[in-house]
Design a protein around this motif. Structure first.
Motif, mmCIF file in Angstrom:
data_model
loop_
_atom_site.group_PDB
_atom_site.id
_atom_site.type_symbol
_atom_site.label_atom_id
_atom_site.label_comp_id
_atom_site.label_asym_id
_atom_site.label_seq_id
_atom_site.Cartn_x
_atom_site.Cartn_y
_atom_site.Cartn_z
ATOM 1 N N TRP A 59 0.843 -1.209 0.000
ATOM 2 C CA TRP A 59 0.000 0.000 0.000
ATOM 3 C C TRP A 59 0.871 1.250 0.000
ATOM 4 O O TRP A 59 0.626 2.197 -0.763
ATOM 5 C CB TRP A 59 -0.926 -0.009 1.213
ATOM 6 N N ARG B 59 1.288 4.197 -2.844
ATOM 7 C CA ARG B 59 1.124 5.630 -2.553
ATOM 8 C C ARG B 59 2.303 6.420 -3.107
ATOM 9 O O ARG B 59 2.141 7.485 -3.695
ATOM 10 C CB ARG B 59 1.054 5.889 -1.034
ATOM 11 N N GLU C 274 2.435 6.894 -6.835
ATOM 12 C CA GLU C 274 1.486 7.870 -7.353
ATOM 13 C C GLU C 274 1.962 9.309 -7.183
ATOM 14 O O GLU C 274 1.356 10.233 -7.710
ATOM 15 C CB GLU C 274 0.121 7.683 -6.680
ATOM 16 N N VAL D 131 4.338 3.775 9.599
ATOM 17 C CA VAL D 131 3.044 4.159 9.025
ATOM 18 C C VAL D 131 2.145 4.956 9.970
ATOM 19 O O VAL D 131 1.559 5.947 9.550
ATOM 20 C CB VAL D 131 2.310 2.895 8.499
ATOM 21 N N LYS E 294 0.433 7.664 11.949
ATOM 22 C CA LYS E 294 0.655 9.114 11.978
ATOM 23 C C LYS E 294 1.127 9.556 13.366
ATOM 24 O O LYS E 294 1.934 10.482 13.487
ATOM 25 C CB LYS E 294 -0.665 9.799 11.611
ATOM 26 N N ILE F 202 5.039 8.587 6.161
ATOM 27 C CA ILE F 202 4.877 8.602 4.706
ATOM 28 C C ILE F 202 5.081 10.025 4.167
ATOM 29 O O ILE F 202 5.687 10.217 3.107
ATOM 30 C CB ILE F 202 3.481 8.068 4.327
ATOM 31 N N GLY F 203 4.601 11.015 4.918
ATOM 32 C CA GLY F 203 4.771 12.407 4.493
ATOM 33 C C GLY F 203 6.238 12.783 4.384
ATOM 34 O O GLY F 203 6.643 13.500 3.448
ATOM 35 N N MET G 125 7.729 11.227 1.287
ATOM 36 C CA MET G 125 7.336 12.019 0.118
ATOM 37 C C MET G 125 8.190 13.295 0.026
ATOM 38 O O MET G 125 8.615 13.686 -1.062
ATOM 39 C CB MET G 125 5.848 12.376 0.196
#
Lengths: 99, 220
Positions: free
Chosen positions: B11, B15, B18, B75, B77, B99-100, B103
């Protein structure tokens, strides 16, 4: 959005929270159908801070499995900040469990 | 029942694929995936875990089995990076975050992703480094620092990056980290609610914005 497994698990978790007096909302990039979301913003609105602590515990599993940004506000905090309107929150579940 | 790690890894890899700066991702094990980047930037390996508290005991065995990892993603938050978890990531030459942050690291197009440091922490640490009333500081958790001041009481500081800082945030910080002196609001647009201020008052905790915090470091 609706077929995202994270979203499905969140819905199951907040429905399991019933019969509480909590209102549940979604907000942020995930609920705006943006592709670039890094977390899923969920707002729980409850009567008081004691209930807020219980909600945090009840949502622990889904918040551990997925990047859920769980914001818990009391009704007075929501009113004070006008958060639901300013963030264009989407209602996920009414306090009495009715959609 | 906890979610199988391979599902979570797949998953997260989806993410990341994308996002515009990652050309593709490929799952390489139940806990890892590879990010292939555009612009001739080197690919790198990511370790994915889901832990409410990242510690040495959790992280070290995973990194020992995945030596080529450059970035560790946790994962949840609200997952907490403990001092031992941070040290373990650094000892394995890995950057870390959620994840942020992964990114952000991709977006920054760093040649070596393992050099990534979360902007929030880098900003606070630079401010502490440059403050005349700070002798040194210790990072106890990703969001907790103990700031030592010559001739004055040390201050235990929790970083909270919320836009609306609520009473529940303050209480959860106390539950997660134990007693502290200051909540430092790292979101420049952040505002505490009346309930948050009241809760902090009962805990004898000050909620401060950045400039207020710098001033507080100079007073007893």
């Amino acid at each position: 959005m609706s077929d995202n497994p994270a979203y499905q698990d969140i819905l199951v978790a907040i429905h399991a929270d019933n019969p509480s007096h909590t209102a549940w909302y979604g907000f942020g990039s995930f609920f705006r159908e943006s592709n670039s979301f890094s977390d899923i913003d969920v707002l729980a609105v409850c009567a008081d801070v004691e209930r807020a602590s219980a909600i945090r515990q009840e949502m622990a599993t889904v918040c551990n499995d997925w990047p859920v940004h769980l914001l818990i506000m009391t009704e007075s905090e929501v009113e004070e900040t006008n958060f639901i309107q300013s963030q264009q929150c989407i209602l996920l579940l009414k306090p009495n469990g009715k959609r | 029942m906890p979610r199988p790690p391979q599902d979570t890894t797949a998953w997260v890899a989806d993410r990341i694929a994308e996002t515009t700066d990652a050309s593709s991702t490929k799952v390489t094990s139940p806990f890892t995936f590879r990010v292939n980047r555009e612009d001739r930037l080197p690919s790198f390996e990511v370790l994915v875990l889901s832990a409410s508290r990242v510690t040495y005991e959790i992280l070290d065995p995973l990194l020992e089995d995945a030596r080529s990892v450059s970035f560790v993603v946790n994962v949840p938050k609200n997952g907490i990076w403990t001092e031992s978890g941070i040290a373990t990531a650094r000892n394995h030459d890995c950057a870390f975050g959620g994840i942020g942050e992964l990114m952000s690291a991709i977006h920054q197009k760093l040649e070596d992703v393992s050099l990534f440091i979360k902007k929030e922490n880098a900003f606070v640490e630079r401010g502490l480094d440059q403050h005349s009333n700070v002798s040194h500081f210790d990072q106890e958790y990703d969001r907790v620092y103990t700031v030592h001041r010559p001739g004055m009481k040390s201050l235990r500081v929790v970083l909270l990056n919320e836009y609306e800082l609520t009473a529940e945030h303050v209480r959860t910080a106390r539950t997660n980290y134990g007693p502290f002196d200051i909540v430092l609001m790292t979101n420049p647009n952040g505002t505490p609610t009346k309930d948050a201020l009241e809760t902090a008052k009962t805990m004898q905790v000050a909620i401060l914005a950045w400039r207020q915090f710098l001033g507080r470091l100079g007073s007893r």
